[in-house]
Structures are given as C-alpha cells and as structure tokens.
Design a protein around this motif. Structure first.
Motif, PDB file in Angstrom:
ATOM      1  N   ARG A  76       0.846  -1.194   0.000  1.00  0.00           N
ATOM      2  CA  ARG A  76       0.000   0.000   0.000  1.00  0.00           C
ATOM      3  C   ARG A  76       0.874   1.234   0.000  1.00  0.00           C
ATOM      4  O   ARG A  76       1.927   1.241   0.626  1.00  0.00           O
ATOM      5  CB  ARG A  76      -0.855   0.056   1.272  1.00  0.00           C
ATOM      6  N   GLY A  77       0.413   2.273  -0.662  1.00  0.00           N
ATOM      7  CA  GLY A  77       1.114   3.541  -0.612  1.00  0.00           C
ATOM      8  C   GLY A  77       2.009   3.760  -1.822  1.00  0.00           C
ATOM      9  O   GLY A  77       1.915   3.063  -2.831  1.00  0.00           O
ATOM     10  N   ARG A  78       2.889   4.719  -1.711  1.00  0.00           N
ATOM     11  CA  ARG A  78       3.808   5.089  -2.791  1.00  0.00           C
ATOM     12  C   ARG A  78       5.186   5.254  -2.184  1.00  0.00           C
ATOM     13  O   ARG A  78       5.411   6.136  -1.350  1.00  0.00           O
ATOM     14  CB  ARG A  78       3.358   6.386  -3.449  1.00  0.00           C
ATOM     15  N   ALA A  79       6.122   4.392  -2.595  1.00  0.00           N
ATOM     16  CA  ALA A  79       7.499   4.429  -2.098  1.00  0.00           C
ATOM     17  C   ALA A  79       8.352   5.291  -3.017  1.00  0.00           C
ATOM     18  O   ALA A  79       8.402   5.053  -4.219  1.00  0.00           O
ATOM     19  CB  ALA A  79       8.080   3.017  -2.038  1.00  0.00           C
ATOM     20  N   ARG A  80       8.993   6.285  -2.449  1.00  0.00           N
ATOM     21  CA  ARG A  80       9.992   7.058  -3.187  1.00  0.00           C
ATOM     22  C   ARG A  80      11.344   6.613  -2.640  1.00  0.00           C
ATOM     23  O   ARG A  80      11.625   6.776  -1.456  1.00  0.00           O
ATOM     24  CB  ARG A  80       9.797   8.551  -2.986  1.00  0.00           C
ATOM     25  N   MET A  81      12.144   6.032  -3.496  1.00  0.00           N
ATOM     26  CA  MET A  81      13.463   5.548  -3.093  1.00  0.00           C
ATOM     27  C   MET A  81      14.512   6.558  -3.531  1.00  0.00           C
ATOM     28  O   MET A  81      14.481   7.041  -4.658  1.00  0.00           O
ATOM     29  CB  MET A  81      13.764   4.199  -3.743  1.00  0.00           C
ATOM     30  N   ARG A  82      15.435   6.868  -2.613  1.00  0.00           N
ATOM     31  CA  ARG A  82      16.607   7.679  -2.958  1.00  0.00           C
ATOM     32  C   ARG A  82      17.822   6.815  -2.676  1.00  0.00           C
ATOM     33  O   ARG A  82      17.851   6.073  -1.692  1.00  0.00           O
ATOM     34  CB  ARG A  82      16.640   8.954  -2.119  1.00  0.00           C
ATOM     35  N   GLY A  96       2.066  -3.400  -5.751  1.00  0.00           N
ATOM     36  CA  GLY A  96       2.349  -4.460  -6.720  1.00  0.00           C
ATOM     37  C   GLY A  96       3.747  -4.397  -7.297  1.00  0.00           C
ATOM     38  O   GLY A  96       4.195  -5.340  -7.939  1.00  0.00           O
ATOM     39  N   ASP A  97       4.479  -3.306  -7.070  1.00  0.00           N
ATOM     40  CA  ASP A  97       5.841  -3.168  -7.588  1.00  0.00           C
ATOM     41  C   ASP A  97       6.849  -3.798  -6.632  1.00  0.00           C
ATOM     42  O   ASP A  97       6.665  -3.791  -5.413  1.00  0.00           O
ATOM     43  CB  ASP A  97       6.214  -1.694  -7.775  1.00  0.00           C
ATOM     44  N   PHE A  98       7.931  -4.316  -7.223  1.00  0.00           N
ATOM     45  CA  PHE A  98       9.067  -4.848  -6.466  1.00  0.00           C
ATOM     46  C   PHE A  98      10.229  -3.870  -6.590  1.00  0.00           C
ATOM     47  O   PHE A  98      10.418  -3.254  -7.639  1.00  0.00           O
ATOM     48  CB  PHE A  98       9.519  -6.198  -7.035  1.00  0.00           C
TER      49      PHE A  98
END
Length: 155
Positions: A76-82, A96-98
């Motif tokens: 759930r949600g939206r991951a912003r990776m830095r 659903g994203d890996f």
C-alpha cells in the motif's frame, strides 16, 4: 536426518500470523521493521522476511544493509526511493511493484503520500540483521531514474 526421521508436523510448513510479527529487529529512523521469518522464529537458514511501515509524509534515515541483497514489495502507498553516495538518484514504486536493493547501496525510503502509510514486505538474502545507519548530506534535487530492467526496455 532422513525424511522418514523428520517430524513434518513440527519441522514442516510454518504459518506466521500477521499480528504476531517481532519488532525486536534493527530499526532505521522513520520506519518500523517487523520480522516474520528468521532463524529464531522458524529456523530459517538463508533468508529473512518481514514488513516495514512508514507513516504518511515520513522518511527513513539513510542506511545500507551490508553484503545483503534486499527485495521490497509494495503493498500500500507510494514508495519514493533515494540512493547513491549523496542520495542523488530517485525513483518511485506503487502497490504491486518490487524494488531490488543491491549490497552496500546507501538508500532512503520515503513515503511519497501525505495522507496514507506506506506498507511493504521485505525479504533479505541472509539471516544477519544488518542495518548500517549513515550520516549522509543529501543533495537537494536528486536525479530521477526510471524503473527499467535490461530485459524489458521501454521503446
């Protein structure tokens, strides 16, 4: 021990209820990790699995996981990776994203949403609970990097 000598009832499949995860695991500022699968809980030898929750509009401190490979699955949600030496690269992932994080990569997870928590499942390549928190001066405007793998390139 042969398969005939094994007690498959106690040494077979294990179900770990979602409400019984163990938060007694190394933490990074801004996130809550909880272990589901590890040696202490189920006798796992080569993997670690658990969950992570990041509150709305929150972010973790920069860190890496030593020689371990990590996979994050966004529920759930939206991951912003830095990531990078100065967290100079960024990409986002949704439900659903890996996300794959190679060994020793300095990174930071950010909940890109202001209203909802970010909830993910994490799997690591070893039992060692390595979390190396870093003191990194982040760049102000990270470079966006599209999620493209070498097999499925965009046109």
């Amino acid at each position: 021990m042969t398969s005939e000598e094994k007690n498959w009832k106690s040494d077979g499949v294990r179900i770990i209820p979602g409400d019984s995860l163990d938060q007694n695991t190394p933490q990074s500022p801004g996130m809550t990790r909880a272990a589901a699968i590890n040696h202490a809980r189920v006798g796992a030898q080569k993997i670690w699995a658990g969950t992570v929750r990041i509150e709305p509009n929150a972010k973790t401190g920069p860190h890496h996981h030593g020689s371990l490979e990590s996979v994050i699955y966004v529920i759930r949600g939206r991951a912003r990776m830095r990531w990078g030496e100065h967290l100079e690269y960024t990409a986002e992932a949704g439900p659903g994203d890996f996300i794959y994080i190679p060994p020793y990569v300095p990174h930071q997870e950010i909940n890109a949403l202001t209203q909802d928590p970010l909830e993910c499942v994490i799997v690591r390549s070893d039992q060692e609970a390595v979390v190396v928190n870093l003191d990194i001066e982040a760049v102000e405007k990270p470079e966006a990097v599209a999620w493209i793998d070498p097999i499925h390139r965009s046109n």
